[in-house]
Write a protein that holds these residues in place. Structure first.
Motif, short mmCIF file in Angstrom:
data_model
loop_
_atom_site.label_atom_id
_atom_site.label_comp_id
_atom_site.label_asym_id
_atom_site.label_seq_id
_atom_site.Cartn_x
_atom_site.Cartn_y
_atom_site.Cartn_z
N TYR A 178 82.59 37.93 0.04
CA TYR A 178 81.67 37.81 1.23
C TYR A 178 80.50 37.69 0.12
O TYR A 178 79.30 37.01 0.94
CB TYR A 178 82.61 38.91 2.19
CG TYR A 178 82.78 37.97 3.50
CD1 TYR A 178 81.89 38.34 4.42
CD2 TYR A 178 83.81 38.82 3.62
CE1 TYR A 178 82.32 38.19 5.57
CE2 TYR A 178 84.35 38.09 5.18
CZ TYR A 178 83.78 38.31 6.18
OH TYR A 178 84.26 37.61 7.54
N HIS A 208 76.13 38.05 7.54
CA HIS A 208 76.74 39.05 8.94
C HIS A 208 75.23 39.64 10.32
O HIS A 208 75.33 39.66 11.00
CB HIS A 208 76.19 41.12 8.21
CG HIS A 208 77.83 41.12 7.75
ND1 HIS A 208 78.98 41.35 7.72
CD2 HIS A 208 77.74 41.27 6.12
CE1 HIS A 208 79.69 40.91 7.18
NE2 HIS A 208 79.77 41.23 6.38
N SER A 229 78.02 35.87 18.07
CA SER A 229 78.54 36.88 18.62
C SER A 229 77.99 37.95 19.57
O SER A 229 78.18 38.24 20.73
CB SER A 229 79.67 37.88 17.70
OG SER A 229 78.65 39.25 17.68
N GLY A 244 87.05 45.29 11.62
CA GLY A 244 86.22 44.48 11.44
C GLY A 244 85.15 44.34 12.17
O GLY A 244 84.27 43.19 13.25
N GLY A 284 82.11 44.49 12.03
CA GLY A 284 80.39 43.80 11.73
C GLY A 284 79.68 44.54 11.94
O GLY A 284 79.42 45.59 11.66
N ASP A 320 84.92 48.77 8.90
CA ASP A 320 84.11 47.46 8.16
C ASP A 320 84.17 47.66 6.28
O ASP A 320 83.70 48.71 6.68
CB ASP A 320 83.63 46.92 8.66
CG ASP A 320 82.95 45.02 9.22
OD1 ASP A 320 83.51 44.37 9.91
OD2 ASP A 320 82.85 44.45 7.44
N LEU A 321 84.70 46.59 6.18
CA LEU A 321 84.76 46.56 4.76
C LEU A 321 83.08 46.39 3.96
O LEU A 321 82.80 47.07 3.00
CB LEU A 321 85.10 45.25 4.12
CG LEU A 321 85.76 45.16 2.70
CD1 LEU A 321 86.87 46.30 2.24
CD2 LEU A 321 86.57 44.15 2.61
N GLN A 327 85.37 51.00 5.55
CA GLN A 327 86.73 50.56 5.09
C GLN A 327 87.61 49.54 5.12
O GLN A 327 87.75 48.62 5.76
CB GLN A 327 87.76 51.96 6.63
CG GLN A 327 88.97 51.30 6.28
CD GLN A 327 89.79 52.45 5.81
OE1 GLN A 327 89.42 53.29 5.48
NE2 GLN A 327 90.65 51.85 5.39
N ASP A 328 88.53 48.84 3.83
CA ASP A 328 89.78 48.41 4.63
C ASP A 328 90.32 48.24 5.03
O ASP A 328 91.77 48.67 5.47
CB ASP A 328 90.78 48.00 3.06
CG ASP A 328 90.74 47.04 2.39
OD1 ASP A 328 90.99 45.70 3.61
OD2 ASP A 328 91.71 46.69 1.61
N ALA A 329 90.17 47.08 6.07
CA ALA A 329 91.49 47.27 7.61
C ALA A 329 92.56 47.57 7.22
O ALA A 329 93.61 47.52 7.78
CB ALA A 329 91.14 45.67 8.28
N PHE A 365 87.46 41.60 16.47
CA PHE A 365 86.88 40.29 17.59
C PHE A 365 86.61 39.63 16.50
O PHE A 365 85.62 39.78 15.51
CB PHE A 365 85.01 40.69 17.99
CG PHE A 365 85.17 41.66 19.13
CD1 PHE A 365 85.63 41.18 20.79
CD2 PHE A 365 85.62 42.55 19.65
CE1 PHE A 365 85.56 41.72 21.94
CE2 PHE A 365 85.60 43.97 20.46
CZ PHE A 365 85.90 43.53 21.55
N ASP A 366 87.52 37.83 16.48
CA ASP A 366 87.02 37.03 15.13
C ASP A 366 87.71 37.75 13.90
O ASP A 366 86.38 37.22 12.83
CB ASP A 366 85.62 36.82 15.44
CG ASP A 366 85.57 35.74 16.25
OD1 ASP A 366 86.64 34.64 16.31
OD2 ASP A 366 84.65 35.17 16.91
N GLN A 372 90.97 37.95 6.81
CA GLN A 372 91.57 38.74 6.39
C GLN A 372 92.43 38.10 5.58
O GLN A 372 93.03 37.37 5.35
CB GLN A 372 92.52 39.37 7.15
CG GLN A 372 91.99 40.41 8.12
CD GLN A 372 91.09 41.63 8.40
OE1 GLN A 372 91.28 42.40 6.26
NE2 GLN A 372 89.68 41.82 8.61
#
Ligand SMILES: C[S@@+](CC[C@H](N)C(=O)[O-])C[C@H]1O[C@@H](n2cnc3c(N)ncnc32)[C@H](O)[C@@H]1O
Length: 364
Positions: free
Chosen positions: A141, A148, A155, A188, A190, A211-212, A237-239, A254-255, A260
Motif C-alpha cells: 500500500y 487514499h 468513492s 477498511g 479509508g 483502517d490500517l 487497526q488491522d481488520a 465499502f470495497d 485484504q
C-alpha cells in the motif's frame, strides 16, 4: 464464446486481423485519452467548459485560469478523441451537455474522470508490477501515496449521492435503527467519508471506523473534527485482528474485503464483532466469479487492471490470498456463508452500476 484452436493450425483470418488493428488503436488512444481526461478533471477544464458558451482555446484557458498553449494541445486530444466538438470556422470548442454529464464534478457518481486518475496512479508502479510478474510477491500500500486521496474522491462522489437515499433503505428497518441509536462500525473505512456522513445524520448512533492506514484515519478524524462530530471515532487497526465481540448492530465494508490479505479472518472478525442478529453490509465490485460471465461487464478490463496493479498485488504484498477486485458474487456469497452470515441478499443500487450490495445477518 471463442475457443483456443492452436495458433499453428487455425487459418489466418485477414478481416479478424484488420478488426484487431482497430481494437489496438482504440486501446492506445483510450489509454492516452484517460490521462488527458484525468488532467481535464484535475485542472477543472471540464467543469469550466460545461459552464461557458462555445469558446476559443484562449477563452477556455482564460476561463479556467490555465496556460493557453497547454489547453490548445489538450483540446486537440479532446476533439480528435470525440470528447469536445470543434468549429474550425469560428475557431471555437464546445463540450456538449451529453458529454459533460460524465465528465464534471456536478455529475456526481457518473463523473468518470475521477476514475481516469487511476490510470496514472497505476502507471507509477508499473515497473514494480512487472517485477512481481517475474518474481511473485506484491506491491504494498505505501507504494501508492496518492491512493487514499483518490479513493476518497471516487468513492466519496458515490457515497454522497447514494448512501442515505438508496443504500440505507436496503438495510432491515431502513434508517430507523440509526435514528433510534445503534452501534456501527465501518471496516477498511479509508478516509471515513461514509462514516462521517452517517454520524452527522444520525446523532443518536455511535460510529467507529477501522483502517490500517494512519493517513486515511487522520483524514477521517480531521473531517469529523471540522464538522464537530462527537459520535464518531477512527481507529488504526488491522481488520484481520479485530478484537471487538458482540459490540455492533451494523458493520459496513465499502470495497474493503477483496484487497485484504486475509479476507476470511476479516469476515469472521466482523461476524464476531456483530451482536447476534446484527446486520453486515458488504459492498464489493459487481462481477461474476466466472471470467466468461464478465465479457459484457462494461468496465471489466478496467477492474481486472485495477486488480492486477493494486487490489490483488497489495494483498499478495503482505503474504495474503490475493482475491482480486473481480472475485465476484458467487465467491463472495460462499465466503460470507463460511464466516457465519445468513440471509445473504445481493442488491443493486440504481446510481451505482459498479458495485453489488450484499446485506447479511449474523445468526441470532
Ligand atoms: C479500496 S479501499 C476502500 C476505502 C473506503 N472504504 C472507501 O470506500 O473509500 C480499501 C481500504 O481497506 C484498507 N485496508 C486494507 N487492508 C487492511 C487491513 N488489513 N486492515 C484494515 N484496513 C485495511 C485500506 O487502507 C483502504 O483504506
Amino acid at each position: 464464446m471463442t475457443t483456443s484452436q492452436g495458433a499453428a493450425t487455425a487459418p489466418f483470418d485477414k478481416a479478424k486481423a484488420k478488426a484487431f488493428m482497430a481494437t489496438m488503436t482504440g486501446v492506445m488512444n483510450g489509454g492516452a485519452l484517460a490521462l488527458m481526461c484525468s488532467i481535464g478533471h484535475k485542472t477543472g477544464l471540464f467543469d469550466t467548459m460545461a459552464q461557458v458558451p462555445p469558446s476559443t482555446a484562449a477563452e477556455v484557458a482564460a476561463a479556467a485560469g490555465l496556460d493557453e498553449r497547454y489547453v490548445r494541445e489538450w483540446l486537440g486530444a479532446m476533439v480528435t478523441g470525440g470528447v469536445v466538438e470543434h468549429d474550425p470556422d469560428a475557431g471555437t470548442y464546445r463540450l456538449p451537455a451529453e458529454h459533460s454529464g460524465l465528465l464534471t464534478r456536478a455529475a456526481g457518481p457518473l463523473n468518470l474522470t475521477t476514475f481516469c486518475q487511476y490510470v496514472s496512479l497505476l502507471g507509477e508502479v508499473e515497473d514494480e508490477i512487472v517485477d512481481a510478474f517475474r518474481n511473485g510477491g506484491g506491491v504494498p500500500y505505501d507504494r501508492y501515496p496518492r491512493f487514499h486521496r483518490l479513493m476518497a474522491e471516487s468513492s466519496g462522489q458515490r457515497i454522497d449521492r447514494t448512501l442515505l437515499s438508496e443504500v440505507l433503505p436496503l438495510l432491515p428497518g431502513g434508517a430507523e435503527p440509526l435514528v433510534a441509536g445503534i452501534d456501527v462500525a465501518d471496516v477498511g473505512c479509508g478516509s471515513g467519508r461514509a462514516l462521517n456522513l452517517l454520524a452527522a445524520n444520525f446523532p443518536a448512533s455511535r460510529f467507529t471506523g477501522y483502517d490500517l492506514s494512519e493517513a486515511a484515519i487522520g483524514t477521517g478524524r480531521a473531517q469529523a473534527g471540522e464538522e464537530g462530530l462527537t459520535n464518531v471515532e477512527f481507529v488504526v487497526q488491522d481488520a484481520a485482528t479485530l478484537s471487538a465481540e458482540a459490540s455492533f448492530d451494523l458493520v459496513t465494508t465499502f470495497d474493503a474485503i477483496h484487497d485484504q490479505a486475509f479476507p476470511d479472518a476479516v469476515l469472521s472478525g466482523i461476524a464476531r464483532a456483530l451482536r447476534p442478529g446484527g446486520t453486515y453490509l458488504c459492498v464489493e465490485p459487481k462481477a461474476s466469479s466466472h471470467l466468461h460471465e464478465n465479457l459484457e461487464l462494461p468496465m471489466a478490463p478496467f477492474f481486472y487492471t485495477m486488480s492486477t496493479m493494486h487490489c490483488m498485488t497489495v494483498s499478495l504484498a503482505y503474504g495474503g490470498e490475493g482475491l482480486g477486485a473481480v472475485w465476484g458474487r458467487q465467491l463472495a456469497e460462499e465466503r460470507l456463508a463460511k464466516a457465519g452470515f445468513v440471509d445473504v441478499v445481493a442488491e443493486d443500487v440504481r446510481e451505482d452500476r459498479t458495485n453489488t450490495y450484499f446485506v447479511a445477518r449474523r445468526a441470532g
